[in-house]
Design a protein around this motif. Sequence first.
Motif, PDB file in Angstrom:
ATOM      1  N   ARG A 177      -7.636 -20.574  -7.437  1.00  7.01           N
ATOM      2  CA  ARG A 177      -8.525 -21.277  -8.361  1.00  7.01           C
ATOM      3  C   ARG A 177      -9.621 -22.009  -7.595  1.00  7.01           C
ATOM      4  O   ARG A 177     -10.792 -21.941  -7.943  1.00  7.01           O
ATOM      5  CB  ARG A 177      -7.740 -22.274  -9.221  1.00  7.01           C
ATOM      6  N   ASP A 178      -9.237 -22.693  -6.527  1.00  3.59           N
ATOM      7  CA  ASP A 178     -10.207 -23.431  -5.718  1.00  3.59           C
ATOM      8  C   ASP A 178     -11.239 -22.499  -5.093  1.00  3.59           C
ATOM      9  O   ASP A 178     -12.426 -22.823  -5.019  1.00  3.59           O
ATOM     10  CB  ASP A 178      -9.501 -24.247  -4.638  1.00  3.59           C
ATOM     11  N   ARG A 179     -10.793 -21.326  -4.653  1.00  8.03           N
ATOM     12  CA  ARG A 179     -11.697 -20.354  -4.040  1.00  8.03           C
ATOM     13  C   ARG A 179     -12.704 -19.829  -5.066  1.00  8.03           C
ATOM     14  O   ARG A 179     -13.907 -19.752  -4.790  1.00  8.03           O
ATOM     15  CB  ARG A 179     -10.868 -19.203  -3.441  1.00  8.03           C
ATOM     16  N   VAL A 180     -12.231 -19.503  -6.268  1.00 12.21           N
ATOM     17  CA  VAL A 180     -13.119 -19.005  -7.322  1.00 12.21           C
ATOM     18  C   VAL A 180     -14.106 -20.093  -7.743  1.00 12.21           C
ATOM     19  O   VAL A 180     -15.294 -19.830  -7.940  1.00 12.21           O
ATOM     20  CB  VAL A 180     -12.313 -18.466  -8.520  1.00 12.21           C
ATOM     21  N   LEU A 181     -13.626 -21.332  -7.847  1.00 12.05           N
ATOM     22  CA  LEU A 181     -14.523 -22.437  -8.181  1.00 12.05           C
ATOM     23  C   LEU A 181     -15.595 -22.607  -7.100  1.00 12.05           C
ATOM     24  O   LEU A 181     -16.775 -22.796  -7.423  1.00 12.05           O
ATOM     25  CB  LEU A 181     -13.730 -23.736  -8.365  1.00 12.05           C
ATOM     26  N   ALA A 182     -15.210 -22.502  -5.852  1.00 13.51           N
ATOM     27  CA  ALA A 182     -16.185 -22.624  -4.753  1.00 13.51           C
ATOM     28  C   ALA A 182     -17.234 -21.517  -4.826  1.00 13.51           C
ATOM     29  O   ALA A 182     -18.420 -21.771  -4.594  1.00 13.51           O
ATOM     30  CB  ALA A 182     -15.466 -22.606  -3.409  1.00 13.51           C
ATOM     31  N   ILE A 183     -16.799 -20.312  -5.167  1.00  9.87           N
ATOM     32  CA  ILE A 183     -17.759 -19.198  -5.307  1.00  9.87           C
ATOM     33  C   ILE A 183     -18.752 -19.498  -6.420  1.00  9.87           C
ATOM     34  O   ILE A 183     -19.964 -19.315  -6.262  1.00  9.87           O
ATOM     35  CB  ILE A 183     -17.002 -17.879  -5.575  1.00  9.87           C
ATOM     36  N   ALA A 184     -18.256 -19.996  -7.552  1.00 13.88           N
ATOM     37  CA  ALA A 184     -19.140 -20.326  -8.675  1.00 13.88           C
ATOM     38  C   ALA A 184     -20.100 -21.448  -8.301  1.00 13.88           C
ATOM     39  O   ALA A 184     -21.292 -21.401  -8.645  1.00 13.88           O
ATOM     40  CB  ALA A 184     -18.322 -20.708  -9.902  1.00 13.88           C
ATOM     41  N   LEU A 185     -19.592 -22.448  -7.586  1.00 15.19           N
ATOM     42  CA  LEU A 185     -20.456 -23.568  -7.208  1.00 15.19           C
ATOM     43  C   LEU A 185     -21.521 -23.147  -6.204  1.00 15.19           C
ATOM     44  O   LEU A 185     -22.579 -23.770  -6.127  1.00 15.19           O
ATOM     45  CB  LEU A 185     -19.622 -24.731  -6.691  1.00 15.19           C
ATOM     46  N   ASP A 186     -21.259 -22.078  -5.456  1.00 11.80           N
ATOM     47  CA  ASP A 186     -22.302 -21.544  -4.576  1.00 11.80           C
ATOM     48  C   ASP A 186     -23.530 -21.123  -5.401  1.00 11.80           C
ATOM     49  O   ASP A 186     -24.657 -21.174  -4.902  1.00 11.80           O
ATOM     50  CB  ASP A 186     -21.796 -20.351  -3.765  1.00 11.80           C
ATOM     51  N   GLY A 187     -23.301 -20.723  -6.647  1.00 10.50           N
ATOM     52  CA  GLY A 187     -24.408 -20.350  -7.526  1.00 10.50           C
ATOM     53  C   GLY A 187     -25.151 -21.550  -8.089  1.00 10.50           C
ATOM     54  O   GLY A 187     -26.254 -21.428  -8.599  1.00 10.50           O
TER      55      GLY A 187
END
Length: 192
Positions: A177-187
């Motif tokens: 979950r943290d990894r996916v959130l980090a990917i989204a926040l990169d956007g």
Amino acid sequence: MTATPFPVGEIVVTRRPHRRDAARNYDALLVAAREAFAEHGSDASLEDIARRAGVGIGTLYRNFPTRRDLFETVYADEVNALCRTAVELAGHEPWAALTAWLDRFAGYMVTKRAVREALDNESDIFTACRDSMYAAGGPLLERAQRAGVARADMDFGDLLRMVAGITATVFDDDAQRDRVLAIALDGVRTSR
């Protein structure tokens, strides 16, 4: 950002008992309810919540006469914690403050899903919580936008919906979950 009281803070303060032993039981019930709601959703057993808190069912009902009272109080307490976190993070670097708050928000979403099933979106509690969350977290995004580290073409509602959508997905574990959130926040983050 100052320690301005948020509408939800007033709700939390007025509901909490003043006697030390009663306040301790009340707090234990909130912790137990939060855990039970995260595990079992809105169908969590009140008897299980009382047992987890180490109190009798009578103590639970004395503090929360209805299941709805318990749901509202857990929800308000979680939002109040989010507001306090926003105030604590206000002095940090803008991007770090925003992402730390969003991480806390993602954790809160687990409890919110269970509680929201039982609450009307237009209830006074829900309205106070929404207003408080926007008043606390919105300035973190605005500060990051002014610093040039967050996209300027989005508002706080957009950001919350994105994170809420991510947290609504079932993940293998918190790390995923943290990894996916980090990917989204990169956007959301602008390149420097």
